[in-house]
Design an enzyme around this catalytic site. Structure first.
Site, mmCIF file in Angstrom:
data_model
loop_
_atom_site.group_PDB
_atom_site.id
_atom_site.type_symbol
_atom_site.label_atom_id
_atom_site.label_comp_id
_atom_site.label_asym_id
_atom_site.label_seq_id
_atom_site.Cartn_x
_atom_site.Cartn_y
_atom_site.Cartn_z
ATOM 1 N N MET A 106 26.247 29.637 47.599
ATOM 2 C CA MET A 106 25.905 30.675 48.372
ATOM 3 C C MET A 106 26.910 31.724 48.284
ATOM 4 O O MET A 106 28.111 31.650 48.598
ATOM 5 C CB MET A 106 25.866 30.230 49.692
ATOM 6 C CG MET A 106 24.735 29.159 50.118
ATOM 7 S SD MET A 106 23.058 29.609 49.771
ATOM 8 C CE MET A 106 22.063 28.325 49.959
ATOM 9 N N CYS A 107 26.624 33.035 47.663
ATOM 10 C CA CYS A 107 27.599 33.663 47.401
ATOM 11 C C CYS A 107 27.108 35.309 47.770
ATOM 12 O O CYS A 107 26.160 35.475 48.291
ATOM 13 C CB CYS A 107 27.589 33.972 45.889
ATOM 14 S SG CYS A 107 27.787 32.351 45.028
ATOM 15 N N THR A 108 27.990 36.259 47.454
ATOM 16 C CA THR A 108 27.777 37.840 47.520
ATOM 17 C C THR A 108 28.151 38.433 46.379
ATOM 18 O O THR A 108 29.353 38.334 45.729
ATOM 19 C CB THR A 108 28.439 38.252 48.914
ATOM 20 O OG1 THR A 108 28.170 37.601 49.895
ATOM 21 C CG2 THR A 108 28.061 39.595 48.937
#
Length: 476
Positions: free
Chosen positions: A1-3
């Site tokens: 889960m990243c940005t």
């Protein structure tokens, strides 16, 4: 889960390309920095992710000549290289986990047996591709033929442009060249929308639109094709976990734009910033946690129940910013700034493309804390600070901020000398780069160790005050 955060060259203060991403999974997921030397493979040699305990049984032919490249991989597999540059100047970061529509996946599911996943992308693309467009086309072809083992977004950057690719379903994908004068932010969701198969700034699977029409995900009578609407998830799960991060990024750089956070998909895909952006702005995004607002889960005391998921979370195992400055020699023009662990409480250390080797402890580390690996030097400090974030975080953040400013001055001095030296003495220029880069890394590590001792001293003092149990004379 990243940005993910991307800035085109005409939207930056110095004309550089910026590509940043946080990698979020587990704080116990130690990260390494590895330099893979160029090599030759015999005919018929295969890359097999299962040989390294990867996520699927994906396999692909090795190139005859594999280029030199760097990666920041998972300690368990030495795969899942989060980011890297190769000797041709191609940089890749991947992946941004994204989610397809459930009804579309029911028709064309992910290939979880032999499809390509984030474990494999860096180690497939960087040894053989020379440009961002070439990398997009190869990954796209693999998705079409082998299938994607999961949903993901991947950014590609070279001396000329940035491309961003997103998967739809198991065999569908779309990519778009990032416009020069904008920025792009994404938080675990499909963000690309309009797609024109006849325009040069788009690439995609051959039946991307036809598939959507056939299965009722797109009606041409209702307007232009919208990739995100046709293929990616957009429901209540996105409203608090994903949308607030994109909303916050756009609020930082377009403060005059007022938009409800619940608008989600209606946020602009690309935004022209109200001022030119810098490397420091990209770091700022990676460190963001809705600072000092009512949704800040740290500054008012830890709040793990905060519904808005911030960019910078404790379980971030590394964050990075790729900077490409085409006007400089590639060895110093391409830099990855890496913050091990939680970016908000870490230091972005520079790794130049021309760096030839790193200390051995950059290639070690496990899920158990140790006293040697670079990852755990930063992670232990961050864990200690999180026991009393309001008290300890300002000390650490100021110290790392001062360190980064001091490094910038040293880097500018080295780069100026390098540009002059390379004209007459390549060996001396290379030696200067190695010496300076290794010194900067060592200084950051030393500061992390010193800060750990400072915080331990303060914590010891505070615990003693709260639990002194003094005798009547208040002396012992």
């Amino acid at each position: 889960m990243c940005t993910t955060f991307i800035v085109g060259d005409k939207a930056t203060v110095d004309g550089s390309f910026l590509v940043a991403r946080s990698a979020d999974s587990s704080a116990l997921k130690a990260q390494l920095f590895i330099i893979h030397p160029a090599c030759y493979y015999p005919e018929g040699a295969m890359y097999r992710t299962k040989d390294h305990n990867g996520a699927t049984d994906f396999s692909y032919p090795q190139p005859v000549h594999a280029m030199r490249y760097t990666s920041v991989p998972n300690w368990q597999t030495k795969l899942h290289g989060a980011v890297g540059f190769n000797e041709a100047g191609l940089g890749v970061t991947g992946t941004e986990s994204i989610f397809a529509r459930d009804d579309a996946l029911a028709i064309d599911p992910y290939n979880k047996e032999t499809g390509i996943t984030e474990d494999d992308i860096i180690d497939i693309i960087l040894p053989r591709c020379h440009t961002a467009a070439e990398g997009v086309e190869l990954l796209g072809k693999i998705i079409e033929t082998h299938g994607a083992g999961e949903g993901f977004g991947v950014a590609f950057v070279d001396d000329n442009e940035i491309w961003y690719l997103e998967t739809g379903t198991g065999h569908q994908w779309m990519a778009q060249r990032i416009p020069e004068d904008v920025y792009f932010g994404s938080g675990n969701q499909g963000r690309l929308r309009l797609y024109d198969p006849n325009a040069s700034e788009f690439k995609g699977s051959p039946d991307l639109i036809d598939f959507a029409i056939r299965h009722g995900f797109y009606d041409p009578q209702k307007g232009p094709f919208d990739f995100a609407a046709a293929y990616t998830r957009n429901d209540d799960r996105d409203r608090v976990y994903n949308d607030p991060r994109v909303w916050q990024i756009q609020k930082l750089f377009n403060p005059s734009v007022i938009q409800p956070v619940e608008d989600g998909r209606e946020f602009g895909v690309f935004m022209k910033p109200e001022r030119k952006l810098s490397l420091e702005d990209a770091k700022r995004v990676m460190r963001d946690h809705f600072d000092a607002s009512e949704h800040d889960p740290y500054s008012h005391g830890l709040n793990g129940n905060e519904p808005w998921r911030p960019v910078s979370v404790f379980r971030t195992y590394e964050a990075h910013v790729m900077q490409v400055r085409p006007w400089l020699p590639r060895a110093i023009g391409d830099v990855i700034y890496i913050a091990f662990g939680m970016a908000d409480l870490s230091c972005f250390m520079p790794f130049y493309q021309g760096l030839e080797q790193v200390p051995g402890h950059y290639g070690i580390g496990t899920c158990q804390a140790d006293s040697a690996s670079v990852y755990w030097k930063f992670r232990k400090l961050q864990t200690l600070v999180m026991t009393d974030y309001p008290t300890y975080a300002p000390i650490v953040k100021k110290a790392f901020g001062d360190q980064e400013r001091a490094m910038t001055a040293k880097q500018e001095q080295m780069e100026k000398q390098y540009v002059e030296l390379i004209k007459s003495d390549k060996k001396a220029a290379t030696a200067l780069l190695q010496k300076t880069n290794l010194e900067l890394l060592a200084e950051c590590e030393a500061l992390a160790e010193d800060l750990t001792n400072q915080i331990f001293t303060l914590a010891t003092e505070n615990i003693q005050k709260a639990n002194f149990f003094a005798n009547r004379s208040k002396k012992d």
